[in-house]
Write a protein that holds these residues in place. Structure first.
Motif, mmCIF file in Angstrom:
data_model
loop_
_atom_site.group_PDB
_atom_site.id
_atom_site.type_symbol
_atom_site.label_atom_id
_atom_site.label_comp_id
_atom_site.label_asym_id
_atom_site.label_seq_id
_atom_site.Cartn_x
_atom_site.Cartn_y
_atom_site.Cartn_z
ATOM 1 N N ILE A 1 -5.823 60.594 -11.118
ATOM 2 C CA ILE A 1 -6.013 59.304 -10.452
ATOM 3 C C ILE A 1 -6.239 58.161 -11.453
ATOM 4 C CG2 ILE A 1 -8.510 59.607 -9.943
ATOM 5 C CD1 ILE A 1 -7.534 58.335 -7.112
ATOM 6 N N MET B 1 -13.523 54.251 3.409
ATOM 7 C CA MET B 1 -14.715 53.501 3.025
ATOM 8 C C MET B 1 -15.081 52.470 4.103
ATOM 9 S SD MET B 1 -15.078 51.593 -0.616
ATOM 10 C CE MET B 1 -16.495 50.530 -0.859
ATOM 11 N N LYS C 1 -13.189 69.752 0.984
ATOM 12 C CA LYS C 1 -13.485 68.768 2.034
ATOM 13 C C LYS C 1 -12.704 67.474 1.893
ATOM 14 C CE LYS C 1 -18.086 70.154 3.372
ATOM 15 N NZ LYS C 1 -19.425 70.089 2.792
ATOM 16 N N ALA C 2 -12.546 66.786 3.018
ATOM 17 C CA ALA C 2 -11.874 65.492 3.030
ATOM 18 C C ALA C 2 -12.861 64.381 2.666
ATOM 19 C CB ALA C 2 -11.306 65.234 4.423
ATOM 20 N N MET C 3 -12.322 63.246 2.280
ATOM 21 C CA MET C 3 -13.185 62.077 2.040
ATOM 22 C C MET C 3 -12.942 61.042 3.131
ATOM 23 S SD MET C 3 -13.454 59.509 -1.134
ATOM 24 C CE MET C 3 -13.370 57.767 -0.798
ATOM 25 N N LYS D 1 -3.431 53.526 -6.399
ATOM 26 C CA LYS D 1 -3.763 54.848 -5.879
ATOM 27 C C LYS D 1 -5.257 54.929 -5.534
ATOM 28 C CE LYS D 1 -3.173 59.733 -6.467
ATOM 29 N NZ LYS D 1 -3.058 60.843 -7.399
ATOM 30 N N LEU E 1 -15.626 63.218 -10.294
ATOM 31 C CA LEU E 1 -14.673 62.101 -10.353
ATOM 32 C C LEU E 1 -14.236 61.723 -11.763
ATOM 33 C CD1 LEU E 1 -15.740 59.301 -7.825
ATOM 34 C CD2 LEU E 1 -13.849 60.907 -7.656
ATOM 35 N N LEU F 1 -14.813 51.515 -10.482
ATOM 36 C CA LEU F 1 -14.288 52.844 -10.824
ATOM 37 C C LEU F 1 -13.301 52.763 -11.985
ATOM 38 C CD1 LEU F 1 -13.439 54.305 -7.287
ATOM 39 C CD2 LEU F 1 -15.432 54.844 -8.694
ATOM 40 N N TYR G 1 -23.853 54.454 -1.662
ATOM 41 C CA TYR G 1 -23.013 55.159 -0.683
ATOM 42 C C TYR G 1 -22.243 56.351 -1.261
ATOM 43 C CZ TYR G 1 -19.184 55.997 2.602
ATOM 44 O OH TYR G 1 -18.268 56.588 3.438
#
Ligand code: HEC
Length: 155
Positions: free
Chosen positions: A73, A106, A101-103, A80, A67, A120, A49
């Motif tokens: 982050i 989920m 752009k926005a995310m 967070k 990322l 992550l 995804y």
């Protein structure tokens, strides 16, 4: 004597059937129930995804949505990451005349969100911590309360 043996056999068969029945019930609930969060599950979700926007290795796609190097982050409190996964991220100013752009939030259940956050944090954050479904719910409630408070103060 004979009746004794038959009796024993009947009991043995009965117990066997019972054990098999319990086994089937347990197997069924395992197949249908929600499994507990694991980083391995998170890795699978990332590949199927998240990678469309963040790249299979987290290095982004066409220079966007990288990322790995996000110290903002990975250095912050683990909550967070959960906040971003649960609520998504708003579009931002890229300071080059474009909107970043926005995310989207989920679209997965809490066990899957916890799994992804764990993956992550282990992989990009170097933080070998456990995250549970209860953590997801805690962050969701806290964020909702804080947002409502902020919105009400604005009135
Ligand atoms: C439709 C595209 C898209 C999908 C799918 C997507 N993201 Fe994102 N994500 C973004 C964008 C865009 C940003 C903001 C990018 C930026 O700030 O450069 C972002 C930001 C993030 C951030 C960091 C925000 C910050 O504060 O720096 C994390 C962590 C993240 N995404 C994780 C994920 C994970 C995990 C998944 C899969 C469950 C996922 N994203 C799915 C587009 C997406």
């Amino acid at each position: 004597m004979f009746s004794g043996t038959a009796h024993t056999r009947m009991w043995t068969t009965g117990i066997l059937l019972f054990v098999v029945a319990i086994g089937i019930v347990a197997w069924q609930s395992g197949a249908n129930g929600v499994s507990s969060p694991t980083p391995q599950r998170g890795s699978d979700i990332f590949a199927s995804y998240c990678s469309r926007c963040h790249g299979a290795d987290g290095n982004g796609v066409n220079g966007r949505a990288e990322l790995r190097k996000r110290t903002n982050i990975w250095g912050a409190h683990p909550d967070k990451v959960l906040t971003v996964l649960i609520f998504g991220a708003a579009a931002t100013d890229d300071h080059q005349g474009q909107i970043r752009k926005a995310m989207p939030p989920m679209p997965y259940n809490d066990a899957d969100i916890a799994s992804t956050a764990m993956y992550l944090l282990h992989t990009f954050g170097g933080k070998m911590i456990d995250i549970s479904e209860a953590d997801v719910e805690r962050v969701r409630v806290a964020h909702r309360e804080a947002t409502l408070k902020r919105l009400r103060q604005k009135k």
